[in-house]
Design an enzyme around this catalytic site. Sequence first.
Site, short mmCIF file in Angstrom:
data_model
loop_
_atom_site.label_atom_id
_atom_site.label_comp_id
_atom_site.label_asym_id
_atom_site.label_seq_id
_atom_site.Cartn_x
_atom_site.Cartn_y
_atom_site.Cartn_z
CG PHE A 198 -2.03 1.27 1.21
CD1 PHE A 198 -3.07 0.90 0.50
CD2 PHE A 198 -1.55 2.46 1.62
CE1 PHE A 198 -4.15 1.96 0.37
CE2 PHE A 198 -2.50 3.22 1.57
CZ PHE A 198 -3.89 3.29 0.97
CG ASP A 226 5.83 3.91 1.35
OD1 ASP A 226 5.69 4.72 2.62
OD2 ASP A 226 4.70 3.73 0.92
CE LYS A 269 -0.11 5.87 7.46
NZ LYS A 269 -1.26 6.28 7.45
N1 PLP Z 1 2.58 4.46 2.27
C1 PLP Z 1 2.31 3.58 3.20
C2 PLP Z 1 3.19 2.59 3.63
C3 PLP Z 1 1.22 3.72 3.98
O1 PLP Z 1 0.86 3.03 4.90
C4 PLP Z 1 0.35 4.88 3.55
C5 PLP Z 1 -1.28 5.11 4.25
O2 PLP Z 1 -1.62 4.35 5.20
C6 PLP Z 1 0.68 5.71 2.58
C7 PLP Z 1 1.78 5.33 1.75
C8 PLP Z 1 -0.33 6.76 2.12
O3 PLP Z 1 -0.26 7.74 2.80
P1 PLP Z 1 -1.27 9.05 2.95
O4 PLP Z 1 -2.83 8.35 3.44
O5 PLP Z 1 -1.01 9.95 3.81
O6 PLP Z 1 -1.64 9.50 1.82
#
Ligand code: PLP
Length: 412
Positions: free
Chosen positions: A138, A223, A252
């Site tokens: 994700f 990520d 986050k």
């Molecule tokens: N990357 C990872 C690993 C995530 O867990 C998330 C969101 O849960 C995102 C990217 C996307 O973040 P955002 O919801 O702030 O766009």
Amino acid sequence: MDDILGGFEAYMNPSLGRTYRFMGLDHAEHTASGAVVVDQDGSEYLDLAGGYGVFVQGYRHPRIVKAAHEQLDLMPLSSRVLVSPRQVELAERLATVTPGDLTYSFFCNSGTEAVEAALKFARGSTGRPTIISTEGAFHGKTYGSLSVSGRDLYQTPFKPLVPDVIRVPYGNLEALRAVMSDRVAAVIVEPIQGEGGVIVPPDDYLPGIRGLCDEYGALMIADEVQTGMGHTGRLFAIEHSGVVPDLLCLAKALGGGVMPIGAVVGRPNAWALFDSSPLIHTSTFGGNPLACRVALEALNVTIEEKLPQRAAELGAWLMPQLQELRVMHPELIREVRGKGLMIGLEFAAPGIGGMVMSELFQRRMLAVYTLNNERVIRLIPPLVIELSQLQDALGRLQEALDVVETIKEDLV
Ligand code: PLP
């Protein structure tokens, strides 16, 4: 408005509103502090979901709130003509605390934007087209991030997606090796898959990706939007492996539970695209002084209060207790896994996880399932949570499981 959920259904998302109602999530939040959320009726909820990883430092950490007030009174948004010292201070701090020669920072406002930037930086700096990502991943829901994410449900209605993306099974180096070539700009990977169901890869996986990227001249993107800032027991989860990625995505908890902010931190080789055009990737609100001041304080609080260490210690206490619950409820819980205070409980069926969530909510405890795997409930609480609160949470979980045990036949 008295009926908040009714308003949500009427003016926002009727379908999601019905889901909230079905789950018994029919109370509206009002305030919060530490690891406790208070609803409009004054009921307190113990928060083990931590805003999906946002509230590492807890809700409204006094130092972070104070920093926000100070910057609000000074200059919340940038002129965008003069350089903001708050940006530079945060970038310098990130260069210091991130591994290896990760040096440069680009700031944005969310996790998905951090991933979008990393994908562009990888293609732009290598001049190559292909991005390799993993099944179950994700990375966000804007087009680039969605294109490298790993769940068809969220992708199918929006095709065609960004081209030249190859998905391989997570944790499998041979599958990755089979698709590596001199067309590959980057491999993007979560050090632990969050929404995929809290999947911890084998120890040789991240070093193996680093090795393959070096062999083929591709960039490695870590990520850490969810794993970053302490939950796994280190400030960044990639540190467990000793690997230095070329691009590190954060969001986050970087915002200290107070401001939205995202960042990509890169090694000099990943910044080559700026040589030909310094404005090739920009954001109006990205790196605004308010968010950067707050993020700097969030980093300082995380480090000075030793929150990653706390995650490791509390996780070492909690994990065996949860394993015991699994042994007591073998037909409900299939597996308990994770690192530090990023823990997934995999249930035998999605219906069981949903029912446990609902029972927990009735016991005033918040927990959420993972977006790409509905059989898994994740526990990712604020790292300021007290041991007594975790003990309390465990008791509520035990009660919820006891209830679900009596009706499990209807849920499978
Ligand atoms: N990357 C990872 C690993 C995530 O867990 C998330 C969101 O849960 C995102 C990217 C996307 O973040 P955002 O919801 O702030 O766009």
